[in-house]
Design an enzyme around this catalytic site. Structure first.
Site, PDB file in Angstrom:
ATOM      1  N   SER A  45       0.876  -1.185   0.000  1.00 28.33           N
ATOM      2  CA  SER A  45       0.000   0.000   0.000  1.00 28.33           C
ATOM      3  C   SER A  45       0.903   1.222   0.000  1.00 28.33           C
ATOM      4  O   SER A  45       1.136   1.848   1.019  1.00 28.33           O
ATOM      5  CB  SER A  45      -0.905  -0.003   1.227  1.00 28.33           C
ATOM      6  OG  SER A  45      -0.157   0.139   2.414  1.00 28.33           O
ATOM      7  N   HIS A 156      -2.967  -6.163   2.842  1.00 31.95           N
ATOM      8  CA  HIS A 156      -2.049  -7.195   3.328  1.00 31.95           C
ATOM      9  C   HIS A 156      -2.709  -8.542   3.564  1.00 31.95           C
ATOM     10  O   HIS A 156      -2.064  -9.486   4.028  1.00 31.95           O
ATOM     11  CB  HIS A 156      -1.387  -6.744   4.639  1.00 31.95           C
ATOM     12  CG  HIS A 156      -0.524  -5.522   4.479  1.00 31.95           C
ATOM     13  ND1 HIS A 156      -0.067  -4.777   5.532  1.00 31.95           N
ATOM     14  CD2 HIS A 156      -0.031  -4.921   3.357  1.00 31.95           C
ATOM     15  CE1 HIS A 156       0.667  -3.762   5.079  1.00 31.95           C
ATOM     16  NE2 HIS A 156       0.688  -3.826   3.765  1.00 31.95           N
ATOM     17  N   GLU A 165      -4.093  -2.471   9.539  1.00 30.51           N
ATOM     18  CA  GLU A 165      -3.258  -3.042  10.601  1.00 30.51           C
ATOM     19  C   GLU A 165      -3.866  -2.830  11.982  1.00 30.51           C
ATOM     20  O   GLU A 165      -4.301  -1.726  12.313  1.00 30.51           O
ATOM     21  CB  GLU A 165      -1.858  -2.406  10.567  1.00 30.51           C
ATOM     22  CG  GLU A 165      -1.178  -2.640   9.233  1.00 30.51           C
ATOM     23  CD  GLU A 165       0.156  -1.913   9.074  1.00 30.51           C
ATOM     24  OE1 GLU A 165       0.741  -1.477  10.089  1.00 30.51           O
ATOM     25  OE2 GLU A 165       0.601  -1.782   7.921  1.00 30.51           O
ATOM     26  N   GLU A 206       2.258  -9.592   7.146  1.00 31.82           N
ATOM     27  CA  GLU A 206       3.139  -9.117   8.210  1.00 31.82           C
ATOM     28  C   GLU A 206       3.127 -10.025   9.431  1.00 31.82           C
ATOM     29  O   GLU A 206       3.510  -9.615  10.530  1.00 31.82           O
ATOM     30  CB  GLU A 206       2.774  -7.673   8.575  1.00 31.82           C
ATOM     31  CG  GLU A 206       2.981  -6.730   7.389  1.00 31.82           C
ATOM     32  CD  GLU A 206       2.875  -5.259   7.725  1.00 31.82           C
ATOM     33  OE1 GLU A 206       2.430  -4.928   8.838  1.00 31.82           O
ATOM     34  OE2 GLU A 206       3.245  -4.441   6.860  1.00 31.82           O
ATOM     35  N   GLU A 288      -2.761   5.478  12.491  1.00 31.29           N
ATOM     36  CA  GLU A 288      -1.953   5.893  11.335  1.00 31.29           C
ATOM     37  C   GLU A 288      -2.867   6.111  10.136  1.00 31.29           C
ATOM     38  O   GLU A 288      -3.826   5.366   9.933  1.00 31.29           O
ATOM     39  CB  GLU A 288      -0.941   4.768  11.054  1.00 31.29           C
ATOM     40  CG  GLU A 288       0.022   5.034   9.917  1.00 31.29           C
ATOM     41  CD  GLU A 288       0.981   3.851   9.747  1.00 31.29           C
ATOM     42  OE1 GLU A 288       1.360   3.207  10.759  1.00 31.29           O
ATOM     43  OE2 GLU A 288       1.329   3.538   8.593  1.00 31.29           O
ATOM     44  N   ASP A 315       1.795   8.452   7.279  1.00 29.94           N
ATOM     45  CA  ASP A 315       2.630   7.534   6.493  1.00 29.94           C
ATOM     46  C   ASP A 315       2.545   7.931   5.022  1.00 29.94           C
ATOM     47  O   ASP A 315       3.396   8.649   4.500  1.00 29.94           O
ATOM     48  CB  ASP A 315       2.149   6.096   6.742  1.00 29.94           C
ATOM     49  CG  ASP A 315       2.782   5.072   5.802  1.00 29.94           C
ATOM     50  OD1 ASP A 315       3.774   5.402   5.124  1.00 29.94           O
ATOM     51  OD2 ASP A 315       2.285   3.923   5.729  1.00 29.94           O
ATOM     52  N   LYS A 340       9.958   5.211   6.724  1.00 31.56           N
ATOM     53  CA  LYS A 340      10.293   4.020   5.926  1.00 31.56           C
ATOM     54  C   LYS A 340      11.448   4.408   5.010  1.00 31.56           C
ATOM     55  O   LYS A 340      11.297   5.291   4.151  1.00 31.56           O
ATOM     56  CB  LYS A 340       9.103   3.612   5.062  1.00 31.56           C
ATOM     57  CG  LYS A 340       7.906   3.057   5.838  1.00 31.56           C
ATOM     58  CD  LYS A 340       6.704   3.035   4.894  1.00 31.56           C
ATOM     59  CE  LYS A 340       5.573   2.162   5.400  1.00 31.56           C
ATOM     60  NZ  LYS A 340       4.336   2.394   4.604  1.00 31.56           N
ATOM     61  N   HIS A 368       9.132  -1.163   9.015  1.00 31.35           N
ATOM     62  CA  HIS A 368       9.428  -2.140   7.960  1.00 31.35           C
ATOM     63  C   HIS A 368       8.507  -1.876   6.765  1.00 31.35           C
ATOM     64  O   HIS A 368       7.719  -0.931   6.786  1.00 31.35           O
ATOM     65  CB  HIS A 368       9.181  -3.558   8.488  1.00 31.35           C
ATOM     66  CG  HIS A 368       7.729  -3.817   8.810  1.00 31.35           C
ATOM     67  ND1 HIS A 368       7.179  -5.054   8.985  1.00 31.35           N
ATOM     68  CD2 HIS A 368       6.668  -2.954   8.985  1.00 31.35           C
ATOM     69  CE1 HIS A 368       5.891  -4.966   9.242  1.00 31.35           C
ATOM     70  NE2 HIS A 368       5.564  -3.702   9.254  1.00 31.35           N
ATOM     71  N   LYS A 391       7.676  -0.361  14.179  1.00 27.15           N
ATOM     72  CA  LYS A 391       6.726  -1.426  13.830  1.00 27.15           C
ATOM     73  C   LYS A 391       7.387  -2.318  12.799  1.00 27.15           C
ATOM     74  O   LYS A 391       7.915  -1.851  11.785  1.00 27.15           O
ATOM     75  CB  LYS A 391       5.374  -0.873  13.356  1.00 27.15           C
ATOM     76  CG  LYS A 391       5.336  -0.192  12.019  1.00 27.15           C
ATOM     77  CD  LYS A 391       3.872  -0.027  11.570  1.00 27.15           C
ATOM     78  CE  LYS A 391       3.757   0.528  10.179  1.00 27.15           C
ATOM     79  NZ  LYS A 391       2.389   0.588   9.667  1.00 27.15           N
TER      80      LYS A 391
HETATM   81  O1  LIG Z   1       1.281   0.957   5.377  1.00 27.55           O
HETATM   82  C1  LIG Z   1       2.238   0.580   6.061  1.00 27.55           C
HETATM   83  O2  LIG Z   1       2.457   1.186   7.104  1.00 27.55           O
HETATM   84  C2  LIG Z   1       3.162  -0.501   5.581  1.00 27.55           C
HETATM   85  C3  LIG Z   1       3.961  -1.230   6.597  1.00 27.55           C
HETATM   86  O3  LIG Z   1       3.201  -1.872   7.572  1.00 27.55           O
HETATM   87  O4  LIG Z   1       2.619  -1.314   4.607  1.00 27.55           O
HETATM   88  P1  LIG Z   1       3.269  -1.295   3.125  1.00 27.55           P
HETATM   89  O5  LIG Z   1       4.699  -1.681   3.283  1.00 27.55           O
HETATM   90  O6  LIG Z   1       2.450  -2.282   2.344  1.00 27.55           O
HETATM   91  O7  LIG Z   1       3.112   0.106   2.627  1.00 27.55           O
HETATM   92 MG   LIG Z   2       0.869   2.697   6.805  1.00 30.90          MG
END
Ligand SMILES: O=C(O)[C@@H](CO)OP(=O)(O)O
Ligand SMILES: [Mg+2]
Length: 430
Positions: A45, A156, A165, A206, A288, A315, A340, A368, A391
């Site tokens: 995502s 996911h 999540e 995850e 988030e 994010d 990230k 991650h 996380k």
């Molecule tokens: O959205 C998120 O925060 C991440 C990690 O948990 O997912 P992805 O790596 O798929 O963007």
């Molecule tokens: Mg996120």
């Protein structure tokens, strides 16, 4: 530090991530013979403005190959870094940023650049006989409080849950190990709680369970049950954190969020968070991406309304990009940023985003990606930058557990000298 040591060669190869997709692994070799190696994670995502993950043709790999990125490391990046000192991370990263020449690393690929950026840091640390967390962090380091995604939904998992999540985090702990043990306890208990209620307990990307629960309410209720049955108090011993990843169910044209049978405008969504979710489940301490990456005004409004009592993490909206984040800070969007490394593409720019957060009273959650490798770089990184929060998945699936095991080793290595972050209460419980 031996001044005469320089980078001898840089080389990459295609390896596989935890979803079976190709990714970049980079090797940096120094003239003293040291080899630093790192591999790059990948999201499902992804935020629209993330740095470019270069992928290419190859019908065997469903167009998800990274051979161009690998080739860029082996040719242009190798040529540019040969003979350069590995001990100045910012300079190394700047050379690659300039060489790429685009604002989002689209030419060489953020996956090519980040692989080399991380591998250089590791080579430098190894050549100085210093642990990576110490090389990057010096003496001002701290073990993070961990956030574990134990129920997976959204992009996911193939279940009906639209929020992505559902995390648990050890608020009260006497050590890092103590916190992790409490989480493992709760994770195992959650499996039993789900089984007893007749749900499947297959895993999502995850390492969390991916049961076919009907909605967020039911998922959080399961977490409450698991925490209590494991002998802990929700919100006191173990907190709950969500990643709504709401950009995934937002329609920019209509301004409507479609999830779990609702069609909410921003006001209705805000009302749902404030008067339903947060009232019913006070153990939720962090949300988030509650609003979309394209809905800045409503994200800011929500921050104004509940930012003093719940952590709101940006994010997709900030994508670890210091210049986008700066705009967010000015607008009052969120009070925390997810970090990230591959969203921005170098170690130094990630550190810059963290510095910006700390200077502006934002918390940081190091993260991650849903597609990971066995590389534990992010664990050392979280300690080095005193990130406060990390996380990196549930207590299952080796590519996730590898990071927690690395943190256990770091805690042991620090021989009880390690401070462990506490959130939300900024006090020590030990
Ligand atoms: O959205 C998120 O925060 C991440 C990690 O948990 O997912 P992805 O790596 O798929 O963007
Ligand atoms: Mg996120």
């Amino acid at each position: 530090m031996s001044k005469s040591v320089v980078i001898e060669s840089v080389k990459a190869r295609e390896v596989f991530d935890s979803r079976g997709n190709p990714t970049v692994e980079a090797d940096v070799v120094l003239t003293d013979g040291t080899l630093g190696r790192a591999s790059v994670p990948s999201g499902a995502s992804t935020g629209e403005l993330e740095a470019t993950e270069l992928r290419d043709g190859g019908s065997r790999l469903l167009g998800k190959g990274v051979s161009k990125a690998v080739n860029n490391v082996n040719t242009e990046i190798n040529d540019a870094l040969k003979g350069v000192s590995p001990y100045n991370q910012a300079a190394i990263d700047q050379i690659m940023i300039d060489l790429d020449g685009t604002p989002n690393k689209a030419r060489l690929g953020a996956n090519a650049i980040l692989g080399v950026s991380m591998a250089t840091a590791r080579a430098a640390a190894l050549s100085l006989d210093t642990p990576l967390y110490r090389y990057l962090g010096g003496v001002n380091i701290e073990l993070p409080q961990t956030f574990h995604n134990v129920i997976n939904g959204g992009a996911h998992a193939d279940n009906g849950i639209d929020f992505q999540e559902f995390m648990i985090t050890p608020i009260k702990k006497t050590s890092f190990r103590d916190g992790i043990e409490k989480i493992a306890d709760t994770y195992h208990t959650l499996k039993k709680v789900l089984e007893d209620a007749g749900f499947q307990t297959g895993l999502g990307d995850e390492g969390g369970f991916a049961p076919d629960l009907k909605n967020t309410d039911e998922a959080v209720s399961m977490l409450y049950k698991a925490i209590e049955q494991a002998g802990y108090v929700p919100g006191e011993d173990i907190g709950i954190a969500l990643d709504a990843a709401s950009s995934e169910f937002y329609n920019e044209e209509t301004g409507i969020y479609t999830f779990e049978g609702h069609e909410f405008n921003a006001d209705q969504l805000r009302d749902y968070y404030v008067n339903d979710l947060l009232k019913k489940f006070p153990a939720i301490i962090s949300i988030e991406d509650p609003f979309s990456e394209n809905d800045w005004d409503n994200f800011a409004k929500f921050t104004e309304e509940v930012g003093d009592r719940v952590q709101l993490v940006g994010d997709d909206i900030f994508v670890t990009n210091p210049s986008i984040f700066r705009k967010g800070i000015k607008k009052g969007v969120a009070n925390s940023i997810l970090i990230k490394l591959n969203q921005i593409g170098t170690v130094s720019e990630s550190i810059e985003a963290i510095r910006l957060a700390k200077n502006n009273g934002y918390t940081t959650m190091i993260s991650h990606r849903s597609g990971e490798t066995e590389d534990t770089f992010v664990a050392d990184f979280a300690v080095a930058v005193s990130g406060g929060e990390l996380k990196t998945g549930a207590m299952a699936r080796s590519e996730r557990v590898a990071k927690y095991n690395q943190l256990l080793r770091i805690e042991e290595e620090l021989e009880g000298q390690a401070h462990v972050a506490h959130f939300p209460h900024n006090v020590d419980f030990d």
